[in-house]
Design an enzyme around this catalytic site. Structure first.
Site, PDB file in Angstrom:
ATOM      1  N   SER A 146       0.853  -1.187   0.000  1.00  0.00           N
ATOM      2  CA  SER A 146       0.000   0.000   0.000  1.00  0.00           C
ATOM      3  C   SER A 146       0.886   1.233   0.000  1.00  0.00           C
ATOM      4  CB  SER A 146      -0.887   0.013   1.247  1.00  0.00           C
ATOM      5  OG  SER A 146      -1.551   1.256   1.387  1.00  0.00           O
ATOM      6  N   TYR A 159      -1.468  -0.974  10.176  1.00  0.00           N
ATOM      7  CA  TYR A 159      -1.601  -1.289   8.752  1.00  0.00           C
ATOM      8  C   TYR A 159      -0.390  -0.780   7.982  1.00  0.00           C
ATOM      9  CZ  TYR A 159      -3.631  -1.401   4.049  1.00  0.00           C
ATOM     10  OH  TYR A 159      -3.863  -1.642   2.720  1.00  0.00           O
TER      11      TYR A 159
END
EC number: 1.-.-.-
Length: 278
Positions: A146, A159
């Site tokens: 990401s 995350y």
């Protein structure tokens, strides 16, 4: 000849969103796909769509944080299709992100669960895939990272850290097993409008996010799937150990917003002060 003719792919988190788009893209180019997802009904629905398009797929409900479940996934893939050539590690603990906060506010259980799925689960899948790829003369792995793994944020600490670690895991795997003809790359999406994300955003927030894209549109799961398919294919046979951003230029520009707030810098003609605050 289709790019994945004769190839067997395992795609995790393939019941919806980016993972589903990847599974469909591989199947449409001749690959046989094991569709793995925590949501078994979603995995079955994806395989049904592949079958409807004359593809070949197998659904499995499993949790990649469970080492025994991961072993069973790859044993089933080998038994059903004869081996594994391609792996897309897409599964992620997205359900935890609303509770994934700044460091001092972070529930350590969220940290632990995020790492167990995003990082340890990816490692477990790679450990199962690598020997099977070696047995077939090589293979290709794409780990779904990401843009949040490449820049700090005001929240979603677990995350972001898990995705940053995934980038180094990808480089390490590429370094350690390139001699065995195994390539590994990470893909770092930016704003990708999956059905799940769209359901969470009202029109005002969609407008705000879209306004800060360099390109005049947002990303879609099919955009990411096209990149993943390229990296898995022989067209990318000399690409390994890379983190490839697919973010519409999100990380290419300044300013960024350290407070996570809204900006009037991107206001277009006709925007009112109120819509600019949206």
């Amino acid at each position: 000849m289709e790019r994945f003719e004769g190839k067997v792919a395992v795609v995790t988190g393939a019941g919806a969103g980016i993972g589903k788009a990847c599974a469909l893209a591989i199947a449409r180019e001749g690959g046989r796909v094991v569709v793995a997802d925590l949501d078994g009904s979603a995995a079955i629905a994806c395989t049904a769509q592949i079958a409807a398009e004359a593809g070949n797929a197998l659904a499995m409900a499993m949790d990649i944080a469970d080492a025994q479940a991961v072993a069973a996934l790859f044993e089933t893939a080998e038994r059903h299709f004869g081996g594994v050539d391609l792996l897309v590690n897409n599964a992620s603990a997205m359900h935890l992100t609303p509770r994934d906060r700044a460091i001092l506010d972070l529930d350590l259980a969220v940290w632990d669960q995020t790492m167990a799925t995003n990082l340890r689960g990816t490692l477990l899948c790679c450990r199962q895939a690598i020997p099977r790829m070696i047995a077939r003369g090589g293979g290709a792995i794409v780990n779904m990272s990401s843009c949040q793994g490449l820049s700090g944020d005001t929240a979603q600490t677990s995350y972001a850290v898990s995705k940053a670690a995934m980038n180094m895991l990808s480089a390490s795997l590429a370094t350690q097993y390139g001699h065995a003809q195994i390539r590994c790359n990470a893909v770092a999406p930016g704003l990708i409008m999956t059905e799940r994300l769209l359901a969470k955003l009202d029109k005002c927030m969609q407008r705000h996010l879209s306004r800060h894209q360099l390109l005049p549109r947002v990303g879609h799961p099919e955009d990411v799937a096209a990149l993943v398919a390229f990296l898995l294919s022989d067209d990318a046979s000399f690409i390994t150990g890379q983190v490839v951003c697919i973010d519409g230029g999100m990380l290419a520009h300044m300013p960024t917003y350290a407070d996570g707030g809204n900006s009037c810098a991107g206001r277009t003609a006709g925007d009112t002060a109120e819509t600019a605050r949206c």
